[in-house]
Design an enzyme around this catalytic site. Structure first.
Site, PDB file in Angstrom:
ATOM      1  N   SER A   1       0.837  -1.195   0.000  1.00  0.00           N
ATOM      2  CA  SER A   1       0.000   0.000   0.000  1.00  0.00           C
ATOM      3  C   SER A   1       0.876   1.251   0.000  1.00  0.00           C
ATOM      4  O   SER A   1       1.614   1.485  -0.958  1.00  0.00           O
ATOM      5  CB  SER A   1      -0.965  -0.047   1.192  1.00  0.00           C
ATOM      6  OG  SER A   1      -1.963   0.927   1.077  1.00  0.00           O
TER       7      SER A   1
ATOM      8  N   ASP B   1      -9.062  -4.792  -5.739  1.00  0.00           N
ATOM      9  CA  ASP B   1      -8.664  -3.874  -4.666  1.00  0.00           C
ATOM     10  C   ASP B   1      -9.799  -2.898  -4.354  1.00  0.00           C
ATOM     11  O   ASP B   1     -10.316  -2.231  -5.242  1.00  0.00           O
ATOM     12  CB  ASP B   1      -7.410  -3.105  -5.102  1.00  0.00           C
ATOM     13  CG  ASP B   1      -6.705  -2.410  -3.948  1.00  0.00           C
ATOM     14  OD1 ASP B   1      -7.398  -1.969  -3.017  1.00  0.00           O
ATOM     15  OD2 ASP B   1      -5.470  -2.309  -3.983  1.00  0.00           O
TER      16      ASP B   1
ATOM     17  N   HIS C   1      -7.559  -5.472  -1.282  1.00  0.00           N
ATOM     18  CA  HIS C   1      -6.332  -4.761  -0.897  1.00  0.00           C
ATOM     19  C   HIS C   1      -5.420  -5.658  -0.058  1.00  0.00           C
ATOM     20  O   HIS C   1      -4.214  -5.595  -0.155  1.00  0.00           O
ATOM     21  CB  HIS C   1      -6.693  -3.492  -0.131  1.00  0.00           C
ATOM     22  CG  HIS C   1      -5.551  -2.549   0.035  1.00  0.00           C
ATOM     23  ND1 HIS C   1      -4.868  -2.007  -1.033  1.00  0.00           N
ATOM     24  CD2 HIS C   1      -4.946  -2.042   1.155  1.00  0.00           C
ATOM     25  CE1 HIS C   1      -3.901  -1.204  -0.594  1.00  0.00           C
ATOM     26  NE2 HIS C   1      -3.928  -1.224   0.722  1.00  0.00           N
TER      27      HIS C   1
END
Length: 807
Positions: A673, A746, A780
């Site tokens: 991330s 995601d 994610h």
């Protein structure tokens, strides 16, 4: 919408490995990393523990392993910011439990539950007010049913068919007389809306000139059919279910966002969604009515009509106009409280009385009373009784937070500030209050006279040493009741005695699995171990773990956790390849940025994204490598993001090489991330590393133009910051091999899969050595066992090729 239906791995071969450079595609099957890594992934999961409110017993919630890719590939709707399984009217991505065991806190006896469903996927565990029953849900491929466990007989029983609506928020609440309020699918909602064979017209959005900046969201509504689907799955009927399974409808059906029963069980606070929906923001910001019902479902009052929240001022301290955070007081039978911004929600407006907190007693027929006013944003109230409560407020821009003692029986009276500190300052954090249960079954402050009991992480230059204290609201001094001691990391989980002399802790060390202990400081008896969870990672019990400290070139103190293989000696065994893993964080003070975070005594817990696996392959690991970005005063942290980031990396490398552990020419950097964003930036602006691993990142900040992470300014306010910080804009500078991995589903704000696709294209176009891997059905965070194992395989291959055996 960007979708990938099959697993595709794209990569650009390094120069000289094949006759012609270029892009290649692989139809690749899922791969498995080395056995030492795979065995760690497949280790059994430790049960989660949930204490009863009284603390008399705990529930050991046993978890299954990672789901299969087939589980993740089930039908999924991605609408209004939600992920919905249309077959179950529930969330498509949520954890579950396969068994529950009751364990007595004093005595340690374990009691097994009988009658649970076959192949269970349990969730929603909720204790009755008298703690004689547990309500829970079970999810099958076709729906969600309501179950109850009688804690006297230890028998489980199914109460309803698969009627639970778990699409949005909680679905279960107990009444004081042991009935269950259930948010059920509306029995009359009809059939699923059919997708039109052709659109009836274009999708149109229009603005009338009012600025409506919003951050980037995933899975938004895009057309009228999405709207129809959302309304269909939100359509709910509140029901009252008794312990025999008899059902009684309560109130009208509607798009129920949430329900909250008053402490005395006589009233319901209902949030009911309504149109118009939005294509710009998720369901949490759709308009809704706040209604008060009696327990029979009759509407007593419409407390507020909350409009669509599309237009909001910029900044993290911005909020909405009108009532928000509407809740029941925990210490009263039926008293509501809420907050209203006085600055229009705009943090740029300067005023002393920025927010007002109001109260309203049943029967809700008079004007609300002003309880208090504050100068920051409202952060909640911890209730004790009608003479004592703690009012919390905070201001993100300055990282300041404040706690005041207020007297609810004297509304409007100015509170006494007892804590005012930077939220980043862990060395001077007295912690969070301890709670106990009152006569209404609600959580209220545990206190004795002028002392409020608190638990703190106990941050210090030597690392965290948690403690339990009594915080005196008059002297603002702490009385330490108990503190963790080396070589353990131990923290209070549940306080049992009203004077905080008996409590349960979670005790762990580097090679000791966290377990629960009963501690009594009054009787001076030895702590008693309550659980016997086994070490799940026997193969890495002997690795060495150190909390290390070093300095950045400007003098800023930094730290990291360093792992080395079992028995490793830098003098005898020489330098190792290194995997450095990090996640940047912004600070408004160099002093707080320099504080040591974490502890060398914590148990070495692995998860799917951990870099620690590679200690089994002969690597040294620098984990939790501090990457502070500091901006003091009027300077914003990101004004010098790149310079500080590179300086952080240089300091970490100099340290690990200086100890004799790391080989300067064989160091990889990686992150997930914002850590992936960090990795790409380091490879753009330095040649410090042999390779990089970037998972599920965002690389072009013009695609998040109204702020990202802790950056509050928009692209138009700080275009240079956005451009300099965007790896996409600097793709031509990358000469170091970089592996990009991304979940194709995601759902995180800003990290659209197209970020990796476009960044890969930019790298490829400039001749970089790179590989792009998209994981089907993954969000994610990655969930399927096949995806996790393959991700580890990809990372292992990359590290072996470009780091350990660097050409």
């Amino acid at each position: 919408m960007y979708k990938i239906l099959r697993f595709v791995a794209l990569f650009l071969f390094a120069a000289g490995l094949i006759p012609v450079q270029g892009m290649a595609q692989e139809a690749l099957q899922y791969q498995v990393p080395p056995k030492e890594i795979a065995d760690l992934v497949n280790a059994p999961l430790t049960p989660l523990v949930s204490f009863s409110r009284s603390g008399d017993f705990m529930m050991l919630l046993e978890r299954p392993g990672n789901p299969s890719i087939e589980d993740l590939a089930q039908p999924e709707l991605r609408i209004a910011g939600l992920r919905i399984n249309p077959a179950t009217s529930g969330p498509s991505r949520s954890g579950s439990f396969e068994n529950v065991v009751i364990k007595m806190t004093r005595g340690g006896q374990e009691k097994k539950i009988t009658g649970l469903p076959a192949n269970p996927r349990l969730g929603g565990f909720t204790l009755s007010k008298d703690e004689k029953y547990v309500a829970l849900t079970n999810t099958t491929p076709t729906g969600i049913s309501l179950w109850v466990v009688d804690l006297t007989t230890l028998e489980a029983k199914k109460l309803t068919d698969e009627i639970v609506n778990g699409v949005y928020g909680g679905a279960i609440a107990w009444t004081p007389d042991n009935k269950i309020l259930l948010k059920a699918v509306n029995p009359n909602r009809g059939s699923l809306p059919k997708a039109p064979t052709a659109p009836s017209g274009p999708t149109v959005q229009e603005t009338s000139g009012n600025a409506a900046p919003s951050r980037t969201y995933q899975d938004l509504l895009t057309n009228p059919y999405d709207e129809a689907l959302f309304a269909y799955f939100m359509d709910s009927q509140l029901m009252l279910v008794d312990l025999q399974g008899n059902k009684q409808p309560i109130g009208p059906a509607g798009m129920i966002k949430s329900m909250d029963l008053s402490p005395d069980g006589k009233f319901l606070l209902m949030d009911i969604l309504k149109r118009p929906f939005s294509y710009l923001v998720p369901a949490s910001r759709f308009p809704y009515d706040v209604e008060i019902w009696d327990i029979q479902g009759n509407k007593v009052k419409t407390l507020a009509q909350i409009p669509l929240d599309e237009v909001r001022p910029t900044g993290f301290d911005a909020t909405v106009k009108g009532p928000r955070s509407i809740s029941w007081r925990a210490d009263k039978p039926a008293t509501l409280y809420w907050v209203e911004a006085q600055d229009g929600g705009d943090p740029k407006v300067k005023m002393e009385e920025r927010e007002i907190i109001y109260m309203l007693d049943a029967p809700f027929a008079v004007q609300p009373t002003k309880l208090a006013s504050i100068g920051y944003r409202f952060g909640g109230i911890n209730w004790s009784d009608d003479n004592f409560a703690l009012l919390n407020e905070r201001w993100f821009a300055s990282r300041q937070e404040r706690v005041s003692v207020i007297n609810p029986s004297k509304p409007g009276e100015k509170g006494n500030v007892i804590i005012e500190r930077s939220s980043d300052d862990i060395y001077n954090d007295p912690g969070n209050p301890v709670f106990t249960t009152n006569a209404y079954g609600q959580q209220v402050l545990m206190r004795k006279g002028e002392e409020v009991f608190m638990t703190s992480e106990g941050g210090s230059p030597e690392g965290s040493m948690p403690y339990l204290s009594g915080f005196n609201i008059k002297t603002k001094a702490e009385r330490i009741i108990w503190r963790s001691k080396a070589p353990y990391y131990e923290r209070v989980s549940k306080v049992l005695a009203p004077d905080a002399t008996e409590f349960v802790t979670i005790k762990e060390s580097t090679d000791i699995q966290p377990n629960y202990w009963l501690v009594n400081t009054k009787k001076r008896i030895a702590p008693i171990q309550l659980t016997q969870f086994e070490h799940p990672y026997a193969s890495i019990k002997g690795i060495k773990k150190d909390l290390v400290k070093y300095k950045r070139k400007d003098g800023l103190d930094l730290s990291a956790i360093v792992y080395t293989p079992e028995g490793y000696d830098p003098v005898k065994d020489g330098q190792l390849p290194v995997v450095m893993w990090a996640y940047p964080r912004e600070y408004k003070s160099a002093a707080t940025a320099a504080q040591v975070r974490g502890s060398k005594f914590t148990f070495t817990r692995l998860n799917w994204g951990s870099p620690i696996y590679w200690v089994t392959q002969g690597y040294a690991i620098m984990d939790q490598t501090e990457m502070p970005i500091v901006g003091e005063g009027d300077e914003e942290p990101n004004d010098s993001f790149v310079e500080q980031l590179v300086a952080n990396a240089e300091a970490a490398i100099d340290y690990i090489v200086g100890t004799g552990i790391g080989d300067r020419n064989r160091i990889a950097v990686g992150g997930h991330s914002y850590g992936a964003f960090m990795t790409a930036n380091l490879l753009s602006h330095s040649d410090l590393f042999a390779a990089g691993i970037a998972r599920s990142g965002a690389y072009n900040r013009t695609l998040t133009p109204f702020g990202f992470q802790y950056e509050q300014r928009s692209y138009w306010e700080a275009p240079d910051v956005y451009n300099v910080m965007s790896p996409f804009m600097n793709a031509n500078k990358v000469k170091t091999p970089i592996l990009l991995i991304h979940g194709e589903a995601d759902n995180n704000s800003g990290t659209f899969p197209i970020q990796s696709e476009r960044y890969y294209n930019a790298l490829k176009g400039h001749g970089a050595t790179t590989r792009l891997v998209f994981l089907p059905h993954e969000s994610h965070g990655y969930a399927a066992k096949e995806s996790i194992l393959h991700t580890l395989w990809e990372q292992h291959q990359w590290l072996e090729k470009w780091v350990k055996n660097r050409p």
